[in-house]
Design an enzyme around this catalytic site. Structure first.
Site, PDB file in Angstrom:
ATOM      1  N   TYR A  80       0.970  -1.163  -0.069  1.00 37.89           N
ATOM      2  CA  TYR A  80      -0.032  -0.118  -0.089  1.00 37.89           C
ATOM      3  C   TYR A  80       0.943   1.269  -0.168  1.00 37.89           C
ATOM      4  O   TYR A  80       2.126   1.176   0.248  1.00 37.89           O
ATOM      5  CB  TYR A  80      -0.919   0.041   1.241  1.00 37.89           C
ATOM      6  CG  TYR A  80      -0.271   0.344   2.687  1.00 37.89           C
ATOM      7  CD1 TYR A  80      -0.181   1.627   2.780  1.00 37.89           C
ATOM      8  CD2 TYR A  80       0.187  -0.661   3.279  1.00 37.89           C
ATOM      9  CE1 TYR A  80       0.524   1.824   4.349  1.00 37.89           C
ATOM     10  CE2 TYR A  80       1.128  -0.426   4.453  1.00 37.89           C
ATOM     11  CZ  TYR A  80       0.948   0.723   4.814  1.00 37.89           C
ATOM     12  OH  TYR A  80       1.687   1.196   6.183  1.00 37.89           O
ATOM     13  N   CYS A  81       0.356   2.440  -0.383  1.00 36.80           N
ATOM     14  CA  CYS A  81       0.841   3.619  -0.379  1.00 36.80           C
ATOM     15  C   CYS A  81       0.011   4.569   0.066  1.00 36.80           C
ATOM     16  O   CYS A  81      -1.153   4.311   0.656  1.00 36.80           O
ATOM     17  CB  CYS A  81       1.563   3.972  -1.639  1.00 36.80           C
ATOM     18  SG  CYS A  81       0.192   4.170  -2.809  1.00 36.80           S
ATOM     19  N   ARG A  82       0.042   6.103  -0.193  1.00 32.54           N
ATOM     20  CA  ARG A  82      -0.995   7.050   0.131  1.00 32.54           C
ATOM     21  C   ARG A  82      -2.438   7.121  -0.744  1.00 32.54           C
ATOM     22  O   ARG A  82      -3.454   6.776   0.050  1.00 32.54           O
ATOM     23  CB  ARG A  82      -0.274   8.527  -0.184  1.00 32.54           C
ATOM     24  CG  ARG A  82      -1.167   9.513   0.169  1.00 32.54           C
ATOM     25  CD  ARG A  82      -0.526  10.916  -0.066  1.00 32.54           C
ATOM     26  NE  ARG A  82      -1.477  11.883  -0.012  1.00 32.54           N
ATOM     27  CZ  ARG A  82      -2.199  12.370  -0.829  1.00 32.54           C
ATOM     28  NH1 ARG A  82      -2.172  11.713  -2.021  1.00 32.54           N
ATOM     29  NH2 ARG A  82      -3.058  13.401  -0.581  1.00 32.54           N
TER      30      ARG A  82
END
Length: 118
Positions: A80-82
């Site tokens: 995941y990321c932002r």
């Protein structure tokens, strides 16, 4: 002449070798035993709050490929990321690196309904 399915935009090319999961699906799946939870944001973003148990490896860092090469490619990997853009990039790179079970959080932490930890 293009085939009829291509003309109407029905052919999208091969499906990604990873799964895109909504936050609820991602939360349930990542709670299983033995998974690798990979946060691919910058270290400063990670320090500001991340999912519990996550490992931080910045996908934009020049040593990303080297660092993920040291990981177990057979472990289910949740990335995941932002917002989901960098994690999509990372999921593609993990696929190319030979990782077998990859899941990507759609919408990233912006869509995450639970509290992040520091």
């Amino acid at each position: 002449m293009l085939p009829l399915f291509a003309f109407f935009g029905l052919f999208q090319g091969p499906a990604p070798a990873y799964k895109n999961l909504a936050p609820a699906q991602f939360s349930k799946a990542m709670s299983q035993k033995g998974v690798l939870l990979l946060d691919v944001r910058r270290p400063d973003e990670f320090a500001g709050g991340h999912l519990p148990g996550a490992v931080n490896i910045d996908v934009t860092a020049p040593d990303f490929a080297q660092r993920v090469a040291a990981l177990d490619k057979t472990r289910p990997t949740y990335v995941y990321c932002r917002s989901g853009a960098r994690s999509t990039r990372a999921a593609n790179q993990l696929t190319q690196a030979g990782f077998v079970h990859i899941s990507n959080l759609i919408g990233g932490v912006l869509e995450w309904p639970e509290k992040l930890v520091r």
